[in-house]
Design an enzyme around this catalytic site. Structure first.
Site, PDB file in Angstrom:
ATOM      1  N   LYS A  46       0.841  -1.198   0.000  1.00 24.18           N
ATOM      2  CA  LYS A  46       0.000   0.000   0.000  1.00 24.18           C
ATOM      3  C   LYS A  46       0.873   1.243   0.000  1.00 24.18           C
ATOM      4  O   LYS A  46       1.657   1.468   0.921  1.00 24.18           O
ATOM      5  CB  LYS A  46      -0.912  -0.005   1.229  1.00 24.18           C
ATOM      6  CG  LYS A  46      -1.751   1.267   1.395  1.00 24.18           C
ATOM      7  CD  LYS A  46      -2.513   1.249   2.713  1.00 24.18           C
ATOM      8  CE  LYS A  46      -3.174   2.590   2.994  1.00 24.18           C
ATOM      9  NZ  LYS A  46      -3.839   2.625   4.313  1.00 24.18           N
ATOM     10  N   ASP A  51      -2.494  10.609   3.481  1.00 20.99           N
ATOM     11  CA  ASP A  51      -3.892  10.232   3.623  1.00 20.99           C
ATOM     12  C   ASP A  51      -4.613  11.174   4.573  1.00 20.99           C
ATOM     13  O   ASP A  51      -4.491  11.076   5.785  1.00 20.99           O
ATOM     14  CB  ASP A  51      -3.998   8.791   4.141  1.00 20.99           C
ATOM     15  CG  ASP A  51      -5.444   8.358   4.327  1.00 20.99           C
ATOM     16  OD1 ASP A  51      -6.333   8.954   3.687  1.00 20.99           O
ATOM     17  OD2 ASP A  51      -5.689   7.421   5.106  1.00 20.99           O
ATOM     18  N   LYS A  58     -10.110  13.132   8.131  1.00 23.63           N
ATOM     19  CA  LYS A  58      -9.687  12.695   9.459  1.00 23.63           C
ATOM     20  C   LYS A  58      -9.690  13.863  10.439  1.00 23.63           C
ATOM     21  O   LYS A  58      -9.644  15.031  10.033  1.00 23.63           O
ATOM     22  CB  LYS A  58      -8.262  12.122   9.396  1.00 23.63           C
ATOM     23  CG  LYS A  58      -8.105  10.840   8.613  1.00 23.63           C
ATOM     24  CD  LYS A  58      -6.636  10.418   8.598  1.00 23.63           C
ATOM     25  CE  LYS A  58      -6.408   9.176   7.775  1.00 23.63           C
ATOM     26  NZ  LYS A  58      -6.936   7.963   8.413  1.00 23.63           N
ATOM     27  N   ASP A  69       1.597   6.480   5.730  1.00 25.41           N
ATOM     28  CA  ASP A  69       0.621   5.525   5.209  1.00 25.41           C
ATOM     29  C   ASP A  69       1.134   4.796   3.966  1.00 25.41           C
ATOM     30  O   ASP A  69       0.394   4.039   3.354  1.00 25.41           O
ATOM     31  CB  ASP A  69      -0.701   6.235   4.899  1.00 25.41           C
ATOM     32  CG  ASP A  69      -1.900   5.326   5.037  1.00 25.41           C
ATOM     33  OD1 ASP A  69      -1.767   4.252   5.639  1.00 25.41           O
ATOM     34  OD2 ASP A  69      -2.986   5.683   4.531  1.00 25.41           O
ATOM     35  N   ASP A 128     -12.092   7.147   3.648  1.00 21.38           N
ATOM     36  CA  ASP A 128     -10.910   6.913   4.477  1.00 21.38           C
ATOM     37  C   ASP A 128     -10.574   5.420   4.574  1.00 21.38           C
ATOM     38  O   ASP A 128      -9.621   5.045   5.251  1.00 21.38           O
ATOM     39  CB  ASP A 128     -11.109   7.495   5.881  1.00 21.38           C
ATOM     40  CG  ASP A 128      -9.809   7.636   6.649  1.00 21.38           C
ATOM     41  OD1 ASP A 128      -8.745   7.703   6.000  1.00 21.38           O
ATOM     42  OD2 ASP A 128      -9.841   7.666   7.896  1.00 21.38           O
ATOM     43  N   GLU A 130      -9.523   3.765   1.990  1.00 25.79           N
ATOM     44  CA  GLU A 130      -9.016   3.756   0.610  1.00 25.79           C
ATOM     45  C   GLU A 130      -7.962   2.690   0.361  1.00 25.79           C
ATOM     46  O   GLU A 130      -7.783   2.225  -0.768  1.00 25.79           O
ATOM     47  CB  GLU A 130      -8.447   5.134   0.249  1.00 25.79           C
ATOM     48  CG  GLU A 130      -7.009   5.410   0.692  1.00 25.79           C
ATOM     49  CD  GLU A 130      -6.798   5.431   2.195  1.00 25.79           C
ATOM     50  OE1 GLU A 130      -5.662   5.157   2.620  1.00 25.79           O
ATOM     51  OE2 GLU A 130      -7.749   5.732   2.942  1.00 25.79           O
ATOM     52  N   ARG A 132      -7.724  -0.484   1.179  1.00 27.31           N
ATOM     53  CA  ARG A 132      -8.243  -1.768   0.691  1.00 27.31           C
ATOM     54  C   ARG A 132      -8.729  -1.654  -0.748  1.00 27.31           C
ATOM     55  O   ARG A 132      -8.697  -2.637  -1.500  1.00 27.31           O
ATOM     56  CB  ARG A 132      -9.345  -2.275   1.615  1.00 27.31           C
ATOM     57  CG  ARG A 132     -10.607  -1.463   1.641  1.00 27.31           C
ATOM     58  CD  ARG A 132     -11.434  -1.680   2.898  1.00 27.31           C
ATOM     59  NE  ARG A 132     -10.757  -1.137   4.069  1.00 27.31           N
ATOM     60  CZ  ARG A 132     -11.258  -1.202   5.307  1.00 27.31           C
ATOM     61  NH1 ARG A 132     -12.414  -1.804   5.515  1.00 27.31           N
ATOM     62  NH2 ARG A 132     -10.612  -0.680   6.321  1.00 27.31           N
TER      63      ARG A 132
END
Length: 286
Positions: A46, A51, A58, A69, A128, A130, A132
């Site tokens: 990933k 993010d 967030k 991230d 949020d 994202e 996956r």
């Protein structure tokens, strides 16, 4: 490197959607190492370079560390380098979707429906979640190019920390090994892991009224498991798949010994991924 139209041409529809809100266009890095392995293997990392949560923004306290991230992508790149240095006899590809998940006039939205390369549709319940979405793209691509052993690694869910604390990453697999097997790998690599279950009943928590599946659970509990179940739904039965949720260990539990920095240098994943590959090549032997 794939970007712009090439992303859509190669089936990375979700990666395109997640990253299209940024001025920095989404990309997918593809790295290949072929040293005569008997089967095709793949690593997926990933790579969310920042993010904010997208349109589901967030809280301020949660954003400050979101440059981390992309920890999974860094692990994969490091593992590819180590595998090459050790001359492991393997045919290995790294697939790394790279996006910024930020709100803008062009961002993807909650309630959007994304159609994947295999025809599966996913309702975006939360922008949020994202990671996956883009990992699913990469998992499908890995299977498309013939990989039968696939491991993904990601800073995927905060709930893995609620389950395991800050010193063990969660590992899921459709062919789970014994606890002693993972304890041995942990001791050998210093990247500590603990096996987590895939619970088929939790698929009910991902049901959508307008798509095949939703990217978030309808329950506040078991978030790491339901995220793993989401990814598992993109894996065919003839693929060996491993998922590592490292969100809780991207920073070191304690600055000591090998872990010399308090930033994003905790659970490296490099030695873990390399050892998993070596054991698979050698028939699960050290």
């Amino acid at each position: 490197m794939l970007d712009k139209q090439a992303l859509l041409d190669h089936g990375f529809h979700a990666t395109y959607e997640v990253g299209k809100g940024s001025n920095h266009s989404p990309k997918v890095a593809l790295l290949d190492y072929d040293n005569g392995g008997k089967k095709k293997m793949a690593l997926v990392g990933k790579g969310v370079t920042f993010d904010t949560g997208g349109m589901n923004l967030k809280q301020v306290s949660d954003i400050v560390d979101m440059k981390m991230d992309m920890g999974g992508s860094a692990s994969v790149i490091g593992a590819m380098k180590l595998v090459e240095s050790l001359q492991v006899p393997v045919n290995l590809q790294a697939i790394i979707p790279l996006v910024e998940n930020i709100p803008s006039f062009n961002s993807y939205l909650p309630s959007d429906v994304i159609r994947y390369a295999n025809g599966k549709t996913v309702e975006v319940g939360n922008t949020d979640a994202e990671g996956r979405l883009i990992l699913a793209d990469a998992l499908l691509y890995a299977q498309k190019v013939g990989a039968t052993w696939i491991t993904d690694i990601a800073t995927l869910t905060c709930t893995i920390g609620q389950a395991l604390g800050l010193n063990r990453a969660g590992i899921y697999s459709n062919q789970l090994e014994s606890i002693s097997y993972y304890e041995e790998i942990s001791a050998q690599t210093g990247d500590f892991i603990w096996p987590m279950p895939l619970v088929e009943e939790y698929n009910d928590l991902l049901e959508s009224e307008c798509a095949d599946i939703k990217n978030i659970s309808s329950s506040p509990f078991g978030g790491s498991i339901t995220a793993a179940m989401f990814l598992h739904s993109f894996i065919t039965d003839n693929s060996k798949w491993i998922h590592i949720d490292m969100a809780n260990v991207v920073k070191p539990f304690k600055v000591k010994g090998y872990y010399v920095d308090g930033g994003a240098s905790g659970f490296g994943g490099v030695r873990l991924l390399t050892e998993l590959i070596r054991r698979e090549v050698n028939g699960n032997r050290c």
